[in-house]
Write a protein that holds these residues in place. Structure first.
Motif, PDB file in Angstrom:
ATOM      1  N   ILE A   9     -12.548  16.468  62.478  1.00 47.09           N
ATOM      2  CA  ILE A   9     -13.220  15.705  63.710  1.00 47.09           C
ATOM      3  C   ILE A   9     -14.201  15.580  64.306  1.00 47.09           C
ATOM      4  N   GLY A  10     -14.948  14.953  64.379  1.00 46.05           N
ATOM      5  CA  GLY A  10     -16.641  14.327  63.727  1.00 46.05           C
ATOM      6  C   GLY A  10     -16.596  13.671  62.793  1.00 46.05           C
ATOM      7  N   SER A  11     -17.146  12.424  62.190  1.00 41.04           N
ATOM      8  CA  SER A  11     -16.891  11.859  61.106  1.00 41.04           C
ATOM      9  C   SER A  11     -18.119  12.124  60.649  1.00 41.04           C
ATOM     10  N   GLY A  12     -19.910  12.616  61.093  1.00 41.17           N
ATOM     11  CA  GLY A  12     -20.798  11.994  60.953  1.00 41.17           C
ATOM     12  C   GLY A  12     -21.368  12.519  59.678  1.00 41.17           C
ATOM     13  N   GLY A  38     -15.286   2.197  64.967  1.00 39.71           N
ATOM     14  CA  GLY A  38     -16.219   1.917  64.006  1.00 39.71           C
ATOM     15  C   GLY A  38     -15.661   2.643  62.659  1.00 39.71           C
ATOM     16  N   MET A  39     -16.906   3.401  63.390  1.00 35.99           N
ATOM     17  CA  MET A  39     -17.401   4.219  61.745  1.00 35.99           C
ATOM     18  C   MET A  39     -16.539   5.215  60.890  1.00 35.99           C
ATOM     19  N   PRO A  40     -15.591   5.847  61.665  1.00 38.92           N
ATOM     20  CA  PRO A  40     -15.034   6.281  61.042  1.00 38.92           C
ATOM     21  C   PRO A  40     -13.791   5.578  60.156  1.00 38.92           C
ATOM     22  N   VAL A  81     -23.635  17.357  68.378  1.00 38.49           N
ATOM     23  CA  VAL A  81     -25.001  16.411  67.982  1.00 38.49           C
ATOM     24  C   VAL A  81     -25.473  17.843  66.060  1.00 38.49           C
ATOM     25  N   PRO A  82     -25.875  18.113  66.233  1.00 35.99           N
ATOM     26  CA  PRO A  82     -27.371  18.511  64.981  1.00 35.99           C
ATOM     27  C   PRO A  82     -28.324  18.741  65.809  1.00 35.99           C
ATOM     28  N   ARG A  83     -29.120  20.208  65.378  1.00 36.85           N
ATOM     29  CA  ARG A  83     -30.634  19.652  65.349  1.00 36.85           C
ATOM     30  C   ARG A  83     -31.307  18.592  64.944  1.00 36.85           C
ATOM     31  N   LYS A  84     -32.317  18.574  65.522  1.00 35.07           N
ATOM     32  CA  LYS A  84     -33.993  18.065  65.489  1.00 35.07           C
ATOM     33  C   LYS A  84     -35.001  18.949  64.917  1.00 35.07           C
ATOM     34  N   ILE A  95     -24.575  20.321  76.014  1.00 30.59           N
ATOM     35  CA  ILE A  95     -24.067  18.816  75.269  1.00 30.59           C
ATOM     36  C   ILE A  95     -22.670  19.582  74.526  1.00 30.59           C
ATOM     37  N   ASN A  96     -23.180  20.089  73.303  1.00 31.39           N
ATOM     38  CA  ASN A  96     -21.982  21.173  72.635  1.00 31.39           C
ATOM     39  C   ASN A  96     -20.563  21.238  73.134  1.00 31.39           C
ATOM     40  N   LEU A  97     -21.131  22.017  74.179  1.00 32.79           N
ATOM     41  CA  LEU A  97     -19.532  22.632  75.302  1.00 32.79           C
ATOM     42  C   LEU A  97     -18.869  21.672  75.742  1.00 32.79           C
ATOM     43  N   ALA A 102     -13.739  18.341  75.233  1.00 27.33           N
ATOM     44  CA  ALA A 102     -12.828  17.358  74.926  1.00 27.33           C
ATOM     45  C   ALA A 102     -12.091  17.486  74.011  1.00 27.33           C
ATOM     46  N   VAL A 103     -12.548  18.085  72.598  1.00 29.45           N
ATOM     47  CA  VAL A 103     -12.196  18.711  71.446  1.00 29.45           C
ATOM     48  C   VAL A 103     -10.636  19.264  71.303  1.00 29.45           C
ATOM     49  N   GLY A 104     -10.929  20.583  72.072  1.00 28.28           N
ATOM     50  CA  GLY A 104     -10.153  21.533  72.160  1.00 28.28           C
ATOM     51  C   GLY A 104      -8.968  20.973  72.845  1.00 28.28           C
ATOM     52  N   ILE A 119     -16.533  24.021  62.720  1.00 31.30           N
ATOM     53  CA  ILE A 119     -18.506  23.521  62.075  1.00 31.30           C
ATOM     54  C   ILE A 119     -19.446  23.487  63.406  1.00 31.30           C
ATOM     55  N   THR A 120     -19.033  23.163  64.971  1.00 39.10           N
ATOM     56  CA  THR A 120     -20.277  22.482  65.118  1.00 39.10           C
ATOM     57  C   THR A 120     -21.076  23.762  66.049  1.00 39.10           C
ATOM     58  N   ASN A 121     -21.966  23.704  66.135  1.00 36.54           N
ATOM     59  CA  ASN A 121     -23.513  24.881  66.414  1.00 36.54           C
ATOM     60  C   ASN A 121     -23.268  24.795  68.289  1.00 36.54           C
ATOM     61  N   GLY A 143     -14.711  29.511  62.614  1.00 37.20           N
ATOM     62  CA  GLY A 143     -16.338  29.685  62.540  1.00 37.20           C
ATOM     63  C   GLY A 143     -16.275  29.056  60.683  1.00 37.20           C
ATOM     64  N   MET A 144     -16.560  28.267  61.244  1.00 34.84           N
ATOM     65  CA  MET A 144     -17.505  28.458  59.108  1.00 34.84           C
ATOM     66  C   MET A 144     -19.037  28.723  59.692  1.00 34.84           C
ATOM     67  N   ALA A 145     -19.475  29.688  59.406  1.00 41.26           N
ATOM     68  CA  ALA A 145     -21.139  29.692  59.377  1.00 41.26           C
ATOM     69  C   ALA A 145     -20.825  31.306  57.792  1.00 41.26           C
ATOM     70  N   GLY A 146     -20.923  32.508  57.898  1.00 42.16           N
ATOM     71  CA  GLY A 146     -21.001  33.499  56.844  1.00 42.16           C
ATOM     72  C   GLY A 146     -21.079  33.421  54.948  1.00 42.16           C
ATOM     73  N   VAL A 147     -19.933  31.799  55.102  1.00 39.87           N
ATOM     74  CA  VAL A 147     -19.399  30.931  53.260  1.00 39.87           C
ATOM     75  C   VAL A 147     -21.118  30.610  53.292  1.00 39.87           C
ATOM     76  N   LEU A 148     -21.120  29.791  54.552  1.00 39.14           N
ATOM     77  CA  LEU A 148     -23.200  29.166  54.106  1.00 39.14           C
ATOM     78  C   LEU A 148     -23.922  30.204  53.959  1.00 39.14           C
ATOM     79  N   ASP A 149     -23.757  30.980  54.941  1.00 41.96           N
ATOM     80  CA  ASP A 149     -25.538  31.702  54.569  1.00 41.96           C
ATOM     81  C   ASP A 149     -25.402  32.489  53.905  1.00 41.96           C
TER      82      ASP A 149
HETATM   83  P1  A3D Z   1     -23.484  14.370  63.445  1.00 40.30           P
HETATM   84  O1  A3D Z   1     -23.978  13.102  61.616  1.00 40.30           O
HETATM   85  O2  A3D Z   1     -24.625  13.680  63.962  1.00 40.30           O
HETATM   86  O3  A3D Z   1     -22.336  14.206  63.120  1.00 40.30           O
HETATM   87  C1  A3D Z   1     -21.482  14.688  64.983  1.00 40.30           C
HETATM   88  C2  A3D Z   1     -20.062  13.374  64.956  1.00 40.30           C
HETATM   89  O4  A3D Z   1     -19.452  14.122  66.326  1.00 40.30           O
HETATM   90  C3  A3D Z   1     -21.218  11.798  65.371  1.00 40.30           C
HETATM   91  O5  A3D Z   1     -20.140  11.052  64.226  1.00 40.30           O
HETATM   92  C4  A3D Z   1     -20.710  11.885  66.623  1.00 40.30           C
HETATM   93  O6  A3D Z   1     -20.297  10.426  67.468  1.00 40.30           O
HETATM   94  C5  A3D Z   1     -19.525  12.838  67.091  1.00 40.30           C
HETATM   95  N1  A3D Z   1     -18.817  13.288  68.143  1.00 40.30           N
HETATM   96  C6  A3D Z   1     -20.036  12.882  69.061  1.00 40.30           C
HETATM   97  N2  A3D Z   1     -19.215  13.768  69.937  1.00 40.30           N
HETATM   98  C7  A3D Z   1     -17.841  13.730  69.800  1.00 40.30           C
HETATM   99  C8  A3D Z   1     -16.260  13.509  70.290  1.00 40.30           C
HETATM  100  N3  A3D Z   1     -16.729  14.341  72.016  1.00 40.30           N
HETATM  101  N4  A3D Z   1     -15.380  13.768  69.622  1.00 40.30           N
HETATM  102  C9  A3D Z   1     -15.010  13.271  68.387  1.00 40.30           C
HETATM  103  N5  A3D Z   1     -16.602  13.273  67.394  1.00 40.30           N
HETATM  104  C10 A3D Z   1     -17.901  13.310  68.530  1.00 40.30           C
HETATM  105  O7  A3D Z   1     -23.528  16.022  62.997  1.00 40.30           O
HETATM  106  P2  A3D Z   1     -23.647  17.206  61.155  1.00 40.30           P
HETATM  107  O8  A3D Z   1     -22.326  16.089  61.217  1.00 40.30           O
HETATM  108  O9  A3D Z   1     -24.900  17.034  60.696  1.00 40.30           O
HETATM  109  O10 A3D Z   1     -23.207  18.118  62.023  1.00 40.30           O
HETATM  110  C11 A3D Z   1     -22.426  18.313  63.282  1.00 40.30           C
HETATM  111  C12 A3D Z   1     -22.357  19.493  63.403  1.00 40.30           C
HETATM  112  O11 A3D Z   1     -22.734  21.005  62.593  1.00 40.30           O
HETATM  113  C13 A3D Z   1     -23.456  19.650  64.142  1.00 40.30           C
HETATM  114  O12 A3D Z   1     -23.112  20.485  65.897  1.00 40.30           O
HETATM  115  C14 A3D Z   1     -24.750  20.811  63.793  1.00 40.30           C
HETATM  116  O13 A3D Z   1     -25.653  21.322  64.499  1.00 40.30           O
HETATM  117  C15 A3D Z   1     -23.602  21.967  62.679  1.00 40.30           C
HETATM  118  N6  A3D Z   1     -23.879  22.570  62.015  1.00 40.30           N
HETATM  119  C16 A3D Z   1     -23.178  23.691  61.796  1.00 40.30           C
HETATM  120  C17 A3D Z   1     -23.992  24.075  60.310  1.00 40.30           C
HETATM  121  C18 A3D Z   1     -23.219  25.742  59.864  1.00 40.30           C
HETATM  122  O14 A3D Z   1     -23.580  26.241  60.058  1.00 40.30           O
HETATM  123  C19 A3D Z   1     -22.222  26.284  61.607  1.00 40.30           C
HETATM  124  C20 A3D Z   1     -24.168  23.645  59.551  1.00 40.30           C
HETATM  125  C21 A3D Z   1     -24.512  22.566  59.875  1.00 40.30           C
HETATM  126  C22 A3D Z   1     -24.577  22.060  60.910  1.00 40.30           C
END
Ligand code: A3D
Length: 320
Positions: A9-12, A38-40, A81-84, A95-97, A102-104, A119-121, A143-149
């Motif tokens: 869920i999320g294809s970024g 289209g993107m996924p 959304v990820p961080r800038k 925003i992510n809440l 929606a995802v839940g 994985i979402t922050n 949640g995934m975090a500790g494996v990465l950290d």
């Molecule tokens: P990004 O490449 O922006 O992908 C996020 C995708 O989520 C985009 O394609 C969006 O279109 C999609 N999206 C937004 N809203 C919705 C929705 N309601 N339903 C379905 N899809 C939606 O981000 P990314 O892949 O780089 O990062 C994703 C998340 O992971 C962010 O919140 C990051 O902060 C987080 N993250 C967490 C870690 C941890 O270790 C926990 C590490 C790196 C990134």
């Protein structure tokens, strides 16, 4: 036996990397879901065409419809959304809440039997909220975090000591933020406590402290370098190891943001703790002895997570 089904869920950036890894490892058929139209589908087509070259038969599809995740065995959530540069993970909360809501609901309606890895922050708050919105049992949402950290900590230690990363067993506890707790007392180099190994190698305690600090800020370092977006290769690979532990009933002990109710003096919180992952999901949280300093560092970290949960409750009355 039917092939396993993995829904992303999320294809970024992370979602696409997850799909590639899962396909290469033949973990099952893969559905890339996103709200972007289209993107996924485009990523799924591109990734499918890796199959003949890499030799995998995984079926990869893209979708904007939750009905397509029905029957998923594992769901990995990166929607949001990820961080800038200059942003903290906590700045993403509002925003992510809404995205987690929606995802839940999508998971609850279409794939309530899945094992869900978030994985979402900001991670510890989002996994908690996702569990609340989905209504799945606590042992099926993690949640995934500790494996990465821990992987970041291990990488920096291996570089410092000039040893193989395979011999470094690094240990990080607590929330996935700058207050995370890399625990040197449980970090070993092929069984040798890291502080003893540092003495053997002539590495000072101050240098180990610098590595601990770099680990805490490891995500921000990458955000700063990329200039746009955050880390994705190592986050994806870390989540895949958790999915493999579940699908293969491996009973691995992995540091994950798991639901802790009672242990570590915590009262119904998702936070990074060593967790046994097997076919039952998060099967057991392992409670380890900590020094007074480690306990107080963990308290700072869990207090920060609790503050975020209060903020979530303030933003969405259904969570209160
Ligand atoms: P990004 O490449 O922006 O992908 C996020 C995708 O989520 C985009 O394609 C969006 O279109 C999609 N999206 C937004 N809203 C919705 C929705 N309601 N339903 C379905 N899809 C939606 O981000 P990314 O892949 O780089 O990062 C994703 C998340 O992971 C962010 O919140 C990051 O902060 C987080 N993250 C967490 C870690 C941890 O270790 C926990 C590490 C790196 C990134």
């Amino acid at each position: 036996m039917a092939r396993k089904k993995i829904a992303l869920i999320g294809s970024g950036m992370i979602g696409g990397t997850l799909a590639h890894l899962a396909a290469k490892k033949e973990m099952g058929d893969i559905v890339l879901f996103d709200i972007a139209e289209g993107m996924p589908q485009g990523k799924a087509l591109d990734l499918s065409q890796c199959g003949p070259v890499e030799g995998f038969d995984a079926k990869i599809t893209g979708s904007n419809d939750y009905a397509d995740i029905a029957g998923a065995d594992v769901i990995i959530v990166t929607a949001g959304v990820p961080r800038k540069p200059g942003m903290s993970r906590d700045d993403l909360l509002g925003i992510n809440l809404k995205v987690m809501k929606a995802v839940g609901e999508g998971i609850k309606n279409s794939a309530p039997d899945a094992f869900v890895i978030c994985i979402t922050n900001p991670l510890d708050a989002m996994v908690w909220a996702l569990r609340e919105f989905s209504g799945l049992p606590h042992n099926k949402v993690v949640g995934m975090a500790g494996v990465l950290d821990s992987a970041r900590f291990a990488t920096f230690l291996a570089w410092e000591f000039d040893v193989s990363v395979k011999d470094v067993n690094a240990f990080v506890l607590g929330g996935h933020g700058d207050t995370m707790v890399p625990v040197t007392s449980y970090t070993t180099i092929n069984g040798i406590p890291v502080d003893d190994f540092a003495k053997i190698k002539g590495v000072s305690a101050d240098r180990i402290d610098e590595i601990v600090d770099r680990t805490r800020k490891g995500g921000g370092e990458i955000v700063g370098l990329l200039g746009n977006g955050s880390a994705y290769y190592a986050p994806a690979t870390s989540a895949i190891s958790m999915a493999e532990a579940y699908l293969g009933d491996q009973k691995r002990i992995l540091p994950c943001a798991s639901y802790v109710d009672g242990k570590y003096g915590l009262d119904g919180l998702y936070v990074g703790v060593p967790t046994v992952i097997g076919a039952g999901g998060t099967e057991e949280v392992i409670e380890i002895e900590l020094s007074d300093e480690e306990k107080s560092n963990l308290k700072v970290s869990t207090d920060a997570v609790e503050e975020l949960l209060e903020a979530c409750k303030g933003l969405d009355s259904s969570l209160a």
